[in-house]
Motif scaffolding. Structure first.
Motif, PDB file in Angstrom:
ATOM      1  N   GLN A  42    -130.228   4.374 -19.138  1.00 23.97           N
ATOM      2  CA  GLN A  42    -130.449   3.874 -19.786  1.00 23.97           C
ATOM      3  C   GLN A  42    -131.810   3.215 -19.700  1.00 23.97           C
ATOM      4  O   GLN A  42    -132.739   3.058 -20.881  1.00 23.97           O
ATOM      5  N   GLU A  45    -133.667   5.092 -22.176  1.00 20.46           N
ATOM      6  CA  GLU A  45    -133.215   4.668 -24.111  1.00 20.46           C
ATOM      7  C   GLU A  45    -133.446   3.458 -23.983  1.00 20.46           C
ATOM      8  O   GLU A  45    -133.510   2.288 -24.573  1.00 20.46           O
ATOM      9  N   TYR A  46    -134.453   3.383 -23.370  1.00 21.31           N
ATOM     10  CA  TYR A  46    -134.644   1.441 -23.228  1.00 21.31           C
ATOM     11  C   TYR A  46    -136.026   0.667 -24.607  1.00 21.31           C
ATOM     12  O   TYR A  46    -135.800  -0.429 -24.977  1.00 21.31           O
ATOM     13  N   SER A  47    -136.860   2.069 -24.952  1.00 22.25           N
ATOM     14  CA  SER A  47    -136.860   0.886 -26.499  1.00 22.25           C
ATOM     15  C   SER A  47    -135.442   0.815 -26.955  1.00 22.25           C
ATOM     16  O   SER A  47    -135.955  -0.046 -28.468  1.00 22.25           O
ATOM     17  N   LEU A  48    -135.311   2.032 -27.571  1.00 16.41           N
ATOM     18  CA  LEU A  48    -133.454   1.497 -28.407  1.00 16.41           C
ATOM     19  C   LEU A  48    -132.970   0.086 -28.135  1.00 16.41           C
ATOM     20  O   LEU A  48    -132.821  -0.953 -28.753  1.00 16.41           O
ATOM     21  N   THR A  49    -133.288  -0.158 -26.804  1.00 18.06           N
ATOM     22  CA  THR A  49    -132.392  -1.695 -26.205  1.00 18.06           C
ATOM     23  C   THR A  49    -133.582  -2.930 -26.455  1.00 18.06           C
ATOM     24  O   THR A  49    -133.108  -3.963 -26.749  1.00 18.06           O
ATOM     25  N   MET A  50    -135.123  -2.438 -26.797  1.00 17.70           N
ATOM     26  CA  MET A  50    -135.846  -3.879 -26.754  1.00 17.70           C
ATOM     27  C   MET A  50    -135.030  -3.569 -28.703  1.00 17.70           C
ATOM     28  O   MET A  50    -135.728  -5.137 -29.290  1.00 17.70           O
ATOM     29  N   ASP A  51    -135.393  -2.210 -29.147  1.00 18.25           N
ATOM     30  CA  ASP A  51    -134.683  -2.549 -30.538  1.00 18.25           C
ATOM     31  C   ASP A  51    -133.592  -3.566 -31.023  1.00 18.25           C
ATOM     32  O   ASP A  51    -133.580  -4.708 -32.067  1.00 18.25           O
ATOM     33  N   ASN A  53    -132.430  -5.866 -28.974  1.00 20.03           N
ATOM     34  CA  ASN A  53    -132.353  -7.063 -28.778  1.00 20.03           C
ATOM     35  C   ASN A  53    -133.101  -8.222 -29.681  1.00 20.03           C
ATOM     36  O   ASN A  53    -133.249  -9.045 -29.852  1.00 20.03           O
ATOM     37  N   LYS A  54    -134.468  -7.348 -30.441  1.00 16.39           N
ATOM     38  CA  LYS A  54    -135.683  -7.996 -31.003  1.00 16.39           C
ATOM     39  C   LYS A  54    -134.212  -8.640 -32.123  1.00 16.39           C
ATOM     40  O   LYS A  54    -134.613  -9.678 -33.208  1.00 16.39           O
TER      41      LYS A  54
END
Length: 146
Positions: A42, A45-51, A53-54
């Motif tokens: 996780q 893959e934090y940048s995917l999580t930010m996408d 959330n946005k």
């Protein structure tokens, strides 16, 4: 027998080592699980999580969670409830993974009732997630079960 500085040093070391041993025994009894089982994946893959959330920010106010007398009710706005697929509802308890609860909300249903028998009083992070046209959406809210 007189109490001199040699006796003082011995007493100090006995008290100090007793404290250290009791501290080690106490910490071994504590729950030291990672936040999630796949914590490192996780993090990668934090940048995917930010996408996600946005992309999901527009739905933040479309989901409400309310304590009722005999449980918890999750209410969805009709714009979210009528989306093509069902939704995953996850009650994540930070203090212990054995108290987590995972539920499913069918398409078109605007309300989900969770009885008190499934939840323990305290803090939860409640997330509702779904897929729509190959995009994942996730709305998370902190909630206290009373």
């Amino acid at each position: 027998m007189k109490f001199n500085w040699g006796h003082g040093i011995i007493v100090f070391f006995v008290i100090f080592f007793t404290w250290i041993i009791s501290f080690v025994i106490f910490t071994l009894g504590e729950n030291n699980d990672l936040v999630t089982k796949d914590y490192y994946r996780q993090g990668a893959e934090y940048s995917l999580t930010m996408d996600i959330n946005k992309r999901s920010a527009i739905y933040r106010d479309s989901i409400s969670i309310v304590n009722v007398e005999d449980g918890v009710v999750i209410e969805l706005a009709s714009s979210v409830a009528n989306l093509p697929k069902g939704k995953d509802v996850y009650f994540y308890r930070p203090s212990g993974k054995k108290d987590d609860v995972k539920l499913w909300l069918d398409q078109g249903k605007k309300e989900l009732f969770v009885p008190n028998s499934k939840l323990i009083k305290g803090r939860y992070n409640v997330s509702v997630s779904w897929n729509e046209s190959d995009n994942k959406y996730k709305v998370s809210k902190d909630f206290v079960v009373r």
